[in-house]
Design a protein around this motif. Sequence first.
Motif, PDB file in Angstrom:
ATOM      1  N   GLN A   1       0.797  -1.226   0.000  1.00  0.00           N
ATOM      2  CA  GLN A   1       0.000   0.000   0.000  1.00  0.00           C
ATOM      3  C   GLN A   1       0.831   1.278   0.000  1.00  0.00           C
ATOM      4  N   TRP A   2       2.026   1.247   0.554  1.00  0.00           N
ATOM      5  CA  TRP A   2       2.814   2.468   0.669  1.00  0.00           C
ATOM      6  C   TRP A   2       3.555   2.741  -0.639  1.00  0.00           C
ATOM      7  N   ASN A   3       3.137   3.787  -1.325  1.00  0.00           N
ATOM      8  CA  ASN A   3       3.771   4.183  -2.587  1.00  0.00           C
ATOM      9  C   ASN A   3       3.932   3.000  -3.543  1.00  0.00           C
ATOM     10  N   ASN A   4       2.837   2.336  -3.840  1.00  0.00           N
ATOM     11  CA  ASN A   4       2.892   1.179  -4.727  1.00  0.00           C
ATOM     12  C   ASN A   4       3.342   1.543  -6.136  1.00  0.00           C
ATOM     13  N   MET A   5       3.128   2.799  -6.547  1.00  0.00           N
ATOM     14  CA  MET A   5       3.445   3.167  -7.922  1.00  0.00           C
ATOM     15  C   MET A   5       4.917   2.994  -8.263  1.00  0.00           C
ATOM     16  N   GLN A   6       5.808   3.047  -7.265  1.00  0.00           N
ATOM     17  CA  GLN A   6       7.223   2.821  -7.561  1.00  0.00           C
ATOM     18  C   GLN A   6       7.448   1.422  -8.120  1.00  0.00           C
ATOM     19  N   TYR A   7       6.691   0.443  -7.627  1.00  0.00           N
ATOM     20  CA  TYR A   7       6.852  -0.921  -8.111  1.00  0.00           C
ATOM     21  C   TYR A   7       6.279  -1.071  -9.516  1.00  0.00           C
ATOM     22  N   VAL A   8       5.247  -0.295  -9.805  1.00  0.00           N
ATOM     23  CA  VAL A   8       4.627  -0.315 -11.133  1.00  0.00           C
ATOM     24  C   VAL A   8       5.569   0.265 -12.180  1.00  0.00           C
ATOM     25  N   THR A   9       6.078   1.465 -11.914  1.00  0.00           N
ATOM     26  CA  THR A   9       6.918   2.130 -12.906  1.00  0.00           C
ATOM     27  C   THR A   9       8.259   1.419 -13.088  1.00  0.00           C
ATOM     28  N   ASN A  10       8.814   0.901 -11.997  1.00  0.00           N
ATOM     29  CA  ASN A  10      10.072   0.169 -12.114  1.00  0.00           C
ATOM     30  C   ASN A  10       9.882  -1.139 -12.856  1.00  0.00           C
ATOM     31  N   ALA A  11       8.762  -1.821 -12.625  1.00  0.00           N
ATOM     32  CA  ALA A  11       8.479  -3.052 -13.361  1.00  0.00           C
ATOM     33  C   ALA A  11       8.307  -2.748 -14.845  1.00  0.00           C
ATOM     34  N   ALA A  12       7.581  -1.677 -15.161  1.00  0.00           N
ATOM     35  CA  ALA A  12       7.390  -1.305 -16.561  1.00  0.00           C
ATOM     36  C   ALA A  12       8.733  -1.047 -17.244  1.00  0.00           C
TER      37      ALA A  12
ATOM     38  N   GLU B   1       2.532  10.939  -2.173  1.00  0.00           N
ATOM     39  CA  GLU B   1       3.943  11.324  -2.134  1.00  0.00           C
ATOM     40  C   GLU B   1       4.546  11.252  -3.529  1.00  0.00           C
ATOM     41  N   ALA B   2       5.197  12.319  -3.953  1.00  0.00           N
ATOM     42  CA  ALA B   2       5.860  12.366  -5.257  1.00  0.00           C
ATOM     43  C   ALA B   2       7.340  12.057  -5.078  1.00  0.00           C
ATOM     44  N   CYS B   3       7.856  11.109  -5.843  1.00  0.00           N
ATOM     45  CA  CYS B   3       9.249  10.666  -5.682  1.00  0.00           C
ATOM     46  C   CYS B   3       9.925  10.523  -7.040  1.00  0.00           C
ATOM     47  N   THR B   4      11.197  10.862  -7.085  1.00  0.00           N
ATOM     48  CA  THR B   4      11.949  10.707  -8.341  1.00  0.00           C
ATOM     49  C   THR B   4      12.036   9.248  -8.748  1.00  0.00           C
ATOM     50  N   TYR B   5      12.048   8.329  -7.771  1.00  0.00           N
ATOM     51  CA  TYR B   5      12.156   6.911  -8.133  1.00  0.00           C
ATOM     52  C   TYR B   5      10.842   6.344  -8.658  1.00  0.00           C
ATOM     53  N   ASN B   6       9.781   7.149  -8.636  1.00  0.00           N
ATOM     54  CA  ASN B   6       8.542   6.794  -9.340  1.00  0.00           C
ATOM     55  C   ASN B   6       8.586   7.277 -10.788  1.00  0.00           C
ATOM     56  N   THR B   7       9.015   8.524 -10.963  1.00  0.00           N
ATOM     57  CA  THR B   7       8.951   9.144 -12.282  1.00  0.00           C
ATOM     58  C   THR B   7      10.120   8.768 -13.195  1.00  0.00           C
ATOM     59  N   ALA B   8      11.315   8.616 -12.643  1.00  0.00           N
ATOM     60  CA  ALA B   8      12.498   8.378 -13.480  1.00  0.00           C
ATOM     61  C   ALA B   8      12.367   7.140 -14.378  1.00  0.00           C
ATOM     62  N   PRO B   9      11.873   5.998 -13.876  1.00  0.00           N
ATOM     63  CA  PRO B   9      11.765   4.830 -14.764  1.00  0.00           C
ATOM     64  C   PRO B   9      10.856   5.059 -15.955  1.00  0.00           C
ATOM     65  N   MET B  10       9.827   5.890 -15.787  1.00  0.00           N
ATOM     66  CA  MET B  10       8.883   6.110 -16.875  1.00  0.00           C
ATOM     67  C   MET B  10       9.505   6.882 -18.030  1.00  0.00           C
ATOM     68  N   VAL B  11      10.566   7.625 -17.773  1.00  0.00           N
ATOM     69  CA  VAL B  11      11.252   8.331 -18.857  1.00  0.00           C
ATOM     70  C   VAL B  11      11.747   7.319 -19.884  1.00  0.00           C
ATOM     71  N   GLY B  12      12.361   6.237 -19.391  1.00  0.00           N
ATOM     72  CA  GLY B  12      12.843   5.195 -20.287  1.00  0.00           C
ATOM     73  C   GLY B  12      11.719   4.483 -21.017  1.00  0.00           C
ATOM     74  N   VAL B  13      10.636   4.186 -20.299  1.00  0.00           N
ATOM     75  CA  VAL B  13       9.490   3.508 -20.910  1.00  0.00           C
ATOM     76  C   VAL B  13       8.879   4.376 -22.001  1.00  0.00           C
ATOM     77  N   PHE B  14       8.640   5.652 -21.680  1.00  0.00           N
ATOM     78  CA  PHE B  14       8.035   6.552 -22.660  1.00  0.00           C
ATOM     79  C   PHE B  14       8.951   6.741 -23.866  1.00  0.00           C
ATOM     80  N   ALA B  15      10.258   6.823 -23.628  1.00  0.00           N
ATOM     81  CA  ALA B  15      11.200   6.997 -24.734  1.00  0.00           C
ATOM     82  C   ALA B  15      11.127   5.805 -25.690  1.00  0.00           C
TER      83      ALA B  15
END
Length: 266
Positions: free
Chosen positions: A149-160, A241-255
């Motif tokens: 439950q705590w900041n689950n999106m980090q696991y989503v974006t890193n997995a992607a 909570e907004a974290c760089t370790y959530n957003t940074a992986p998506m840069v690679g995915v989007f690219a």
Amino acid sequence: MNHHDDDVCVYMQLFEFGDKYRGKYDSSVSEVWRYYASVSGYGDEMLWAALWLHRATGRAEYLDYAVAMADEFGGTSWAITEFSWDVKYAGLQILAAKLLLEGSYRPEHRPTLEQYSSKAEHYLCACLGKNGAAGNVNRTAGGMLYVRQWNNMQYVTNAAFLLTVYSRYLTASGGAAAAEPAVLQCPDGPVGAGELLALARAQADYVLGANPAGSNPNVVVGGPDHRDRFSDRRSNYMQTEACTYNTAPMVGVFAHLHSEGAQERK
């Protein structure tokens, strides 16, 4: 010497320092223990650094280090289903698997790289839901990978990100010269590069708003709960909570998805 060489020299010095003075950072910076305690320890970071320095410099001693310390630091023994700011094992295991796919190693390295690769496959197959009895990553009804439950999106974006990266590795290793396309071998059957990328794309679509929670697209924060519910309140820090370790992986995915789309439009 250019700026890249300067940067690499700094990283080499940091690696030497970290290896000489081993320990968890929160033992020295006690204030962070309540918020960002290093649960996994420092072994994953040392292996992660060694493999990246090997890639950046081509120096054999860094791969030798990753092979020699693989067991002691948990690189070939930790089979996990998350990749996060703290737990780097899945990432470094996939980086080691890349060397195996490319054949970029000495013969004596192969047994250890195969152990690394098997743990990388465990993670990827778990994300795909094809890990058999070994356990899979849960998913919400809306299709989001769900770890906790705590900041689950980090696991989503890193997995992607890791799914995207490995799909590229498979595609590259199964090129025109190969007898047949390279695949990921999961307990529930083989998986091609396209299926890996399809899951990464599905997670990216969820992040961008294709989800039951109705989250604002392009805002990668802690994310919805296990029922795809999201409460956009500042006090709800587990989800906002907004974290760089959530957003940074998506840069690679989007690219990658952008470049793929550009190729399709040609």
